[in-house]
Scaffold this motif. Structure first.
Motif, PDB file in Angstrom:
ATOM      1  N   MET B  69      -8.999  -7.528  -0.015  1.00 32.56           N
ATOM      2  CA  MET B  69      -9.632  -6.292   0.418  1.00 32.56           C
ATOM      3  C   MET B  69     -11.085  -6.249  -0.064  1.00 32.56           C
ATOM      4  N   VAL B  70     -11.269  -6.544  -1.354  1.00 38.81           N
ATOM      5  CA  VAL B  70     -12.625  -6.522  -1.908  1.00 38.81           C
ATOM      6  C   VAL B  70     -13.471  -7.615  -1.260  1.00 38.81           C
ATOM      7  N   SER B  71     -12.886  -8.802  -1.113  1.00 38.32           N
ATOM      8  CA  SER B  71     -13.664  -9.906  -0.552  1.00 38.32           C
ATOM      9  C   SER B  71     -14.049  -9.591   0.893  1.00 38.32           C
ATOM     10  N   THR B  72     -13.119  -8.996   1.658  1.00 41.05           N
ATOM     11  CA  THR B  72     -13.454  -8.633   3.045  1.00 41.05           C
ATOM     12  C   THR B  72     -14.598  -7.632   3.086  1.00 41.05           C
ATOM     13  N   SER B  73     -14.583  -6.698   2.125  1.00 42.61           N
ATOM     14  CA  SER B  73     -15.623  -5.669   2.147  1.00 42.61           C
ATOM     15  C   SER B  73     -17.005  -6.271   1.914  1.00 42.61           C
ATOM     16  N   LEU B  74     -17.051  -7.469   1.336  1.00 46.78           N
ATOM     17  CA  LEU B  74     -18.342  -8.089   1.028  1.00 46.78           C
ATOM     18  C   LEU B  74     -18.734  -9.163   2.051  1.00 46.78           C
ATOM     19  N   LYS B  75     -17.895  -9.308   3.103  1.00 45.61           N
ATOM     20  CA  LYS B  75     -18.219 -10.324   4.106  1.00 45.61           C
ATOM     21  C   LYS B  75     -19.146  -9.761   5.174  1.00 45.61           C
ATOM     22  N   THR B  76     -19.769 -10.683   5.931  1.00 42.13           N
ATOM     23  CA  THR B  76     -20.443 -10.256   7.142  1.00 42.13           C
ATOM     24  C   THR B  76     -19.380 -10.123   8.219  1.00 42.13           C
ATOM     25  N   LYS B  77     -19.710  -9.418   9.298  1.00 36.24           N
ATOM     26  CA  LYS B  77     -18.732  -9.260  10.366  1.00 36.24           C
ATOM     27  C   LYS B  77     -18.320 -10.628  10.915  1.00 36.24           C
ATOM     28  N   ILE B 284     -14.466  -0.681   6.523  1.00 38.80           N
ATOM     29  CA  ILE B 284     -13.141  -0.063   6.351  1.00 38.80           C
ATOM     30  C   ILE B 284     -12.541  -0.471   5.007  1.00 38.80           C
ATOM     31  N   MET B 285     -12.610  -1.778   4.721  1.00 39.75           N
ATOM     32  CA  MET B 285     -12.027  -2.265   3.468  1.00 39.75           C
ATOM     33  C   MET B 285     -12.803  -1.701   2.268  1.00 39.75           C
ATOM     34  N   GLY B 286     -14.121  -1.616   2.413  1.00 40.48           N
ATOM     35  CA  GLY B 286     -14.934  -1.061   1.328  1.00 40.48           C
ATOM     36  C   GLY B 286     -14.562   0.382   1.048  1.00 40.48           C
ATOM     37  N   ALA B 287     -14.416   1.167   2.122  1.00 43.95           N
ATOM     38  CA  ALA B 287     -14.094   2.581   1.944  1.00 43.95           C
ATOM     39  C   ALA B 287     -12.702   2.741   1.328  1.00 43.95           C
ATOM     40  N   SER B 288     -11.764   1.919   1.779  1.00 45.98           N
ATOM     41  CA  SER B 288     -10.413   2.003   1.214  1.00 45.98           C
ATOM     42  C   SER B 288     -10.438   1.637  -0.267  1.00 45.98           C
ATOM     43  N   PHE B 289     -11.254   0.634  -0.596  1.00 45.01           N
ATOM     44  CA  PHE B 289     -11.357   0.230  -1.992  1.00 45.01           C
ATOM     45  C   PHE B 289     -11.907   1.378  -2.835  1.00 45.01           C
ATOM     46  N   ILE B 290     -12.942   2.038  -2.292  1.00 48.95           N
ATOM     47  CA  ILE B 290     -13.525   3.188  -2.999  1.00 48.95           C
ATOM     48  C   ILE B 290     -12.453   4.261  -3.241  1.00 48.95           C
TER      49      ILE B 290
END
Lengths: 298, 317
Positions: B69-77, B284-290
């Motif tokens: 989840m965290v890694s996805t939030s830091l990826k480019t599209k 989406i993943m970033g917001a969920s992580f937050i």
């Protein structure tokens, strides 16, 4: 109670005590008892929540009996409970492992517990993406083993198992903590005596561990069934339309949709009462079975 | 119904999953006094190591989705949809977490969630503690009947209450406000009353009686004496309750329609729908992580107390 204080003092104590419990009692009357009474009445009307409700007798309950979608959603709800015994078995195994003198116990325990405290909405969003057929974590990992995974949540045969797997993953840490506490409170002498008698590990597990953690098992089964019967969040987030052919819709999800999307408050309430009664009956049966099977009095 | 009958058997089967515990003696202590002390101790150590490896692999499975989840939030599209998959983004896109704040709904979501969670737990804990004191330590007519009456409320699941409660609150115009989430809860929570009362059962009555003889008022007894005594139990229950309210989803989606009024869980669920069509999974993943970070932090700080009080739940239940 037997002390002979003067009645004036007692009356003052009564008044203070009554004041102190007033809030929960008023809250109970206003937000539990009154809504329950209203629920029974509403379930006999065609209420849509806004306009005038017409009394329709038992029509809503007749519809509950004949509504195939509701039956499907009830079936799904109970199908999800397959995860309960699997989760309990896994967590007991984990707890037995954790009770040994292994390195990094606290760190391991923390990791297993993180999904428990995590927001269910966030976890459901995460797993919806993880179950993505092409780019999801699950299929990417399965690909290492040469398995071509399905598009989990869009497939009516795989959607329910996928949700069960997620629920097991999320709940494992909680059951594990309870089992661990129970195992650690088993007197060591029991195991030592068993060992002197030549009992092997398996026999010790069957004769000592399993009966000693029985109250925890009972507690977990009861609370998991009550909670499982109300499953909603993961369903609504992971499969917003109730899944292919309503294959993932849970009872609460269906009630919610009928009542709040289609404004059928009367019918929704009737279903909610049926669900509430089902939960009550199942819980009572469990207590009955537990009393019959247990020989230790508390 | 079958479930209960199956469970013990299923659990028995489950031990097959942990072969380590099966054949070998479990206790180092008794092993020391066994006939072949060295051999046995060595076996125990091997079994411990195998157990550790199995548990560690399990831990990787447990944590992997969250790391992903965290890694996805830091990826480019592009990286999100790359095949073969990119596990660790080449250049972490911290920008995701900057973009998120521009979307002001995350901020209002956090604000609303804090408002609801803190108000409910602070006031609710206070009412629960007062009620627990009265139910455990004071003379009150029909004390047990009141307690059992309150307990019976647990038997009624929220879905059964939600429709009439909604109708009730919509009549007084509370829909789309935070009030329906706050007001019923501040009247107290029977689970917490139950545990605090249980905790007070272990406190001798004599100290309350002594304080009474010294002329302390009931309020003083509660505030100066009872509250400090039950503080550990209150703290643990407070945290558990805070987590439950923070993570709640069903009640907030019933009542909150205007995006600015929604709690964080509803905000991220709506973002999930909205941004999925734009394929903005990092966001989406970033917001969920937050959404799970605050609780994660609270958990890591108060881990020991939380775990202990959870373990207690099982013992009491």
């Amino acid at each position: 109670m037997l002390s002979s204080g003067t009645s004036r003092l007692h009356r003052s104590e009564h008044r203070w005590a009554l004041l102190f419990v007033a809030a929960p009692v008023v809250g109970y009357l206003l937000f539990t008892l009154y809504p329950v009474a209203m629920a029974f009445y509403t379930s006999l009307t065609n209420s849509n929540g806004l306009g005038v409700a017409r009394f329709v007798g038992l029509d809503n309950y007749v519809r509950v009996i004949s509504d195939g979608y509701f039956h499907q959603s009830l079936f799904n709800t109970f199908f999800y409970m397959i995860g309960i015994p699997i989760g309990l078995a896994l967590s007991l195994a984990l707890a037995i492992g954790m009770s040994r003198a292994i390195p990094a116990r606290t760190a391991l325990r923390t990791i297993y517990y993180v999904p428990v405290i995590s927001s269910l909405a966030a976890i459901a969003i995460l797993w919806q993406w993880a179950y993505n057929g092409d780019f999801g974590l699950v299929n990417q990992v399965l690909a290492w083993f040469g398995i071509d995974g399905p598009n989990w949540l869009a497939d009516k045969d795989y959607a329910k198992p996928a949700i069960i797997a997620m629920a097991i993953w999320k709940g494992l840490g909680y059951s594990m903590i309870l089992y661990l506490a129970a195992i650690q409170s088993v007197p060591r002498t029991l195991y030592e005596a068993a060992e002197l008698d030549g009992a092997n590990g398996w026999q010790q597990f069957r004769a000592i561990t399993l009966p000693m953690v029985r109250p925890v098992t009972f507690f977990l089964v009861v609370t998991n069934v009550i909670g499982g019967a109300q499953i909603f969040t993961e369903i609504n987030i992971m499969t917003p339309t109730g899944g292919p052919e309503l294959s993932t819709a849970s009872a609460v999800w269906y009630i919610w949709r009928q009542a709040f999307k289609y404004q059928q408050m009367g019918y929704g309430t009737a279903m909610a009462i049926v669900l509430g009664l089902l939960i009550l009956v199942i819980t009572l049966i469990q207590f009955r079975l537990n009393r019959r099977n247990s020989f230790v009095l508390d | 119904m079958n479930l209960t009958e199956q469970t013990p058997a299923q659990i028995a089967d489950a031990s097959a999953i942990t072969p380590p515990t099966r054949r070998t003696p479990r206790r180092t202590l008794s092993a020391t006094f066994g006939r072949q002390p060295l051999g046995r101790r060595a076996t125990t150590r091997i079994v411990d190591m195998v157990t550790f490896v199995v548990l560690a692999i399990g831990a990787v499975v447990m944590i992997a989705p969250l790391l992903w989840m965290v890694s996805t939030s830091l990826k480019t599209k592009l990286e999100v949809f790359a095949l073969p998959p990119v596990w660790i983004p080449a250049v972490p896109q911290w920008d995701t977490y900057v973009r998120m704040w521009d979307d002001s709904l995350i901020l209002s979501g956090i604000r609303n969630s804090i408002t609801v969670s803190l108000t409910v737990t602070v006031i609710g804990t206070f009412t629960c503690a007062l009620a627990a004191f009265a139910l455990a330590k004071m003379r009150l007519p029909a004390r047990n009947a009141i307690f059992i009456g309150l307990l019976s409320g647990i038997m009624i699941p929220f879905p059964t209450l939600m429709i009439p409660q909604f109708v009730m609150f919509s009549k007084i115009g509370w829909v789309d406000t935070l009030l329906p989430l706050i007001v019923p809860a501040i009247f107290g929570n029977i689970v917490m009353i139950f545990f605090l009362r249980q905790y007070l059962e272990n406190v001798p009555n004599s100290i309350v009686e002594a304080a009474k003889i010294d002329g302390a008022s009931y309020w003083q007894i509660f505030w100066r004496m009872i509250l400090p005594i039950i503080r550990p139990a209150v703290a643990a229950q407070f945290i558990l309750w805070f987590m439950a309210v923070w993570n709640d989803y069903l009640a907030p989606i019933l009542y909150l329609n205007t995006p600015q009024n929604q709690t964080l869980q509803v905000v991220i669920a709506n973002m999930n729908v909205q941004y999925a069509t734009q394929r903005d999974y990092p966001l989406i993943m970033g917001a969920s992580f937050i959404a799970l970070v605050p609780i994660l932090v609270v958990f890591l700080i108060f881990q020991r107390q939380i775990v202990e009080s959870v373990a207690l739940t099982g013992a009491k239940g």
